[in-house]
Design an enzyme around this catalytic site. Structure first.
Site, PDB file in Angstrom:
ATOM      1  N   HIS A 137       2.204   8.616   4.769  1.00 57.68           N
ATOM      2  CA  HIS A 137       1.323   9.671   5.294  1.00 57.68           C
ATOM      3  C   HIS A 137       2.041  10.487   6.369  1.00 57.68           C
ATOM      4  O   HIS A 137       1.821  11.690   6.494  1.00 57.68           O
ATOM      5  CB  HIS A 137       0.044   9.067   5.883  1.00 57.68           C
ATOM      6  CG  HIS A 137      -0.946   8.646   4.845  1.00 57.68           C
ATOM      7  ND1 HIS A 137      -1.604   9.541   4.038  1.00 57.68           N
ATOM      8  CD2 HIS A 137      -1.379   7.414   4.466  1.00 57.68           C
ATOM      9  CE1 HIS A 137      -2.410   8.877   3.207  1.00 57.68           C
ATOM     10  NE2 HIS A 137      -2.280   7.585   3.452  1.00 57.68           N
TER      11      HIS A 137
ATOM     12  N   ASP B  73      -1.558   0.002  -4.737  1.00 58.77           N
ATOM     13  CA  ASP B  73      -2.814   0.655  -5.112  1.00 58.77           C
ATOM     14  C   ASP B  73      -2.562   2.083  -5.588  1.00 58.77           C
ATOM     15  O   ASP B  73      -3.293   2.619  -6.398  1.00 58.77           O
ATOM     16  CB  ASP B  73      -3.798   0.618  -3.930  1.00 58.77           C
ATOM     17  CG  ASP B  73      -3.146   0.974  -2.593  1.00 58.77           C
ATOM     18  OD1 ASP B  73      -1.924   1.256  -2.542  1.00 58.77           O
ATOM     19  OD2 ASP B  73      -3.875   0.977  -1.580  1.00 58.77           O
ATOM     20  N   HIS B  74      -1.480   2.671  -5.071  1.00 57.04           N
ATOM     21  CA  HIS B  74      -1.114   4.058  -5.390  1.00 57.04           C
ATOM     22  C   HIS B  74       0.196   4.363  -4.688  1.00 57.04           C
ATOM     23  O   HIS B  74       0.656   3.565  -3.846  1.00 57.04           O
ATOM     24  CB  HIS B  74      -2.182   5.039  -4.878  1.00 57.04           C
ATOM     25  CG  HIS B  74      -2.478   4.832  -3.423  1.00 57.04           C
ATOM     26  ND1 HIS B  74      -1.620   5.229  -2.412  1.00 57.04           N
ATOM     27  CD2 HIS B  74      -3.499   4.185  -2.798  1.00 57.04           C
ATOM     28  CE1 HIS B  74      -2.111   4.870  -1.247  1.00 57.04           C
ATOM     29  NE2 HIS B  74      -3.247   4.220  -1.450  1.00 57.04           N
TER      30      HIS B  74
ATOM     31  N   SER C 245      -7.221   4.052  -0.849  1.00 58.50           N
ATOM     32  CA  SER C 245      -6.961   2.603  -0.813  1.00 58.50           C
ATOM     33  C   SER C 245      -8.234   1.777  -0.951  1.00 58.50           C
ATOM     34  O   SER C 245      -8.160   0.610  -1.336  1.00 58.50           O
ATOM     35  CB  SER C 245      -6.232   2.223   0.478  1.00 58.50           C
ATOM     36  OG  SER C 245      -4.968   2.833   0.490  1.00 58.50           O
TER      37      SER C 245
ATOM     38  N   ASP D  41       2.210   2.559   3.401  1.00 62.77           N
ATOM     39  CA  ASP D  41       1.352   3.739   3.214  1.00 62.77           C
ATOM     40  C   ASP D  41       1.362   4.648   4.447  1.00 62.77           C
ATOM     41  O   ASP D  41       1.396   5.868   4.320  1.00 62.77           O
ATOM     42  CB  ASP D  41      -0.067   3.237   2.930  1.00 62.77           C
ATOM     43  CG  ASP D  41      -1.088   4.354   2.821  1.00 62.77           C
ATOM     44  OD1 ASP D  41      -0.972   5.172   1.891  1.00 62.77           O
ATOM     45  OD2 ASP D  41      -2.012   4.393   3.658  1.00 62.77           O
TER      46      ASP D  41
ATOM     47  N   ASP E 178       0.854  -1.199   0.000  1.00 65.07           N
ATOM     48  CA  ASP E 178       0.000   0.000   0.000  1.00 65.07           C
ATOM     49  C   ASP E 178       0.885   1.242   0.000  1.00 65.07           C
ATOM     50  O   ASP E 178       1.752   1.396   0.860  1.00 65.07           O
ATOM     51  CB  ASP E 178      -0.914  -0.022   1.236  1.00 65.07           C
ATOM     52  CG  ASP E 178      -2.085   0.933   1.108  1.00 65.07           C
ATOM     53  OD1 ASP E 178      -1.892   2.074   0.629  1.00 65.07           O
ATOM     54  OD2 ASP E 178      -3.206   0.556   1.503  1.00 65.07           O
TER      55      ASP E 178
END
Ligand code: MG
Ligand code: ZN
Length: 369
Positions: free
Chosen positions: A260, A298-299, A84, A256, A43
């Site tokens: 962040h 996912d990104h 997500s 992920d 992620d």
């Protein structure tokens, strides 16, 4: 004399060519289809994350072991920059969704997930994550809800038995719910083994829900150790024992979260943890010869770039441009039978199409025991 030579030449030529002319059209070689798929999602893992973490890594770089590389376009139905929920939903149902959605299209309509398609073909299914097993990425594979925030509702979808094995965090969504139900008890009544512990113990079961924390697991930096790798191995061992064919999704959820936080060291520890899982999965697949391994994201998270370090020209300065996600394409890595389908540049919807085609071409498979 010359005439005889000429005739012999032609007779000889025809005799030599004939077998080739008579031979029927070569049949297209039937590609071997994998019996098992392991789909790993980092992620928030873009190319900058992989490049920056692996640059001076002394161990084995798992990403370099893959045979086929592709690029996936990550936009969701309503936003060039996906979240997500939409980012995993598109892998699961093959339709672009609005950000925040789980297993439903942009009109909030549920479509059969890759797990449902797998189950209908007799496959076993599983998710493993370092987040709660009800968090957006794993949830998208077995639930259909308009919002990722509905984690109590998402947990209840496990009663529909589209996911045979789930290991990760999230106990509170099973036993401390708004509706006071105890989902562990309900899952036991339909044949699941349920466990909650901070350590993972060997558990032999075809249907298993195993939570390792109330919500997300602790970070690798805080001492999670090899829990993700151990959980992935346990899930794969049970799927292999009890199902002739299986689809396992393993998520490096917190790559992920480090993004962040714009915390390169947090992200790095999580990505190296994921790299260990990839190496173990590839070792397995290499021996098994019947397993397709696909890795993607996912990104990207954080809009990370690697800038020149004037103090150390052999290194770089990580630079974040956002606390959120970015819209850059993400790499796809594939290994094993079926991997040849994953090269090129495509929309994120294509991953579902490729998995579905492989499952359906395999035909019905039986549960072992
Ligand atoms: Mg996730
Ligand atoms: Zn995120």
């Amino acid at each position: 004399m010359l005439r005889v030579a000429k005739i012999s030449f032609w007779v000889l030529s025809i005799l030599l060519i004939c077998p080739f002319l008579l031979r029927s059209e070569p049949k297209p070689r039937k590609k071997k289809m994998p019996k098992r798929i392991i789909f790993l999602i980092g992620d928030g893992m873009g190319l900058a994350q992989i490049s920056g973490v692996m640059v001076n890594y002394a161990g084995q770089n798992a990403f370099e072991r893959f045979e086929v590389i592709g690029l996936s376009k990550t936009a969701s139905a309503d936003n060039y920059v996906t979240d997500s929920g939409a980012g995993a939903t598109v892998f699961s149902i093959g339709k672009k969704a609005k950000n925040g959605a789980i297993g439903v299209d942009s009109a909030e309509k549920a479509h059969p997930s890759i797990f449902e398609i797998a189950k209908n073909n007799g496959w076993g299914t599983g998710v493993v994550a370092t987040s709660s097993i009800t968090h957006a990425t794993p949830a998208s594979f077995y639930a259909h809800v308009p919002s990722r925030k509905m984690e109590d509702e998402i947990a209840a979808f496990l009663l529909q038995q589209r996911c045979d094995i789930a290991i990760g965090g999230g106990q509170k969504f099973f036993t401390q719910r708004k509706d006071q139900r105890n989902l562990f008890t309900e899952l036991n009544q339909i044949g699941f083994v349920t466990k909650h512990d901070s350590v993972l113990v060997q558990t032999d079961a075809p249907k298993l829900i195993y939570t390792l924390a109330a919500n997300g697991l602790k970070t690798r930096q805080a001492g999670r150790g090899t829990l993700l790798n151990d959980a992935a191995k346990l899930a794969q061992a049970n799927l292999t024992k009890y199902y002739t064919s299986s689809f396992l999704m393993v998520e490096g959820s917190q790559i992920d979260w480090g993004g962040h936080d714009n915390d390169f060291e947090y992200m790095k520890a999580e990505l190296l943890d994921f790299n260990e899982v990839l190496n173990a999965v590839l070792d397995w697949a290499q021996k098994d010869k019947n397993t397709l391994v696909v890795v993607t994201a996912d990104h990207e998270t954080g809009g990370l770039s690697l800038l020149e370090d004037k103090q150390n020209l052999k290194s770089f300065v990580p630079h974040y441009s956002s606390k959120g996600h970015s819209g850059i394409m993400v790499p796809v890595f594939a290994f094993g039978p079926g991997s040849e389908n994953f090269g090129g540049i495509y929309e994120n919807t294509a991953l579902f199409d490729k998995f579905k085609a492989i499952i359906e071409r395999n035909g019905k498979s039986k549960q072992r025991k």
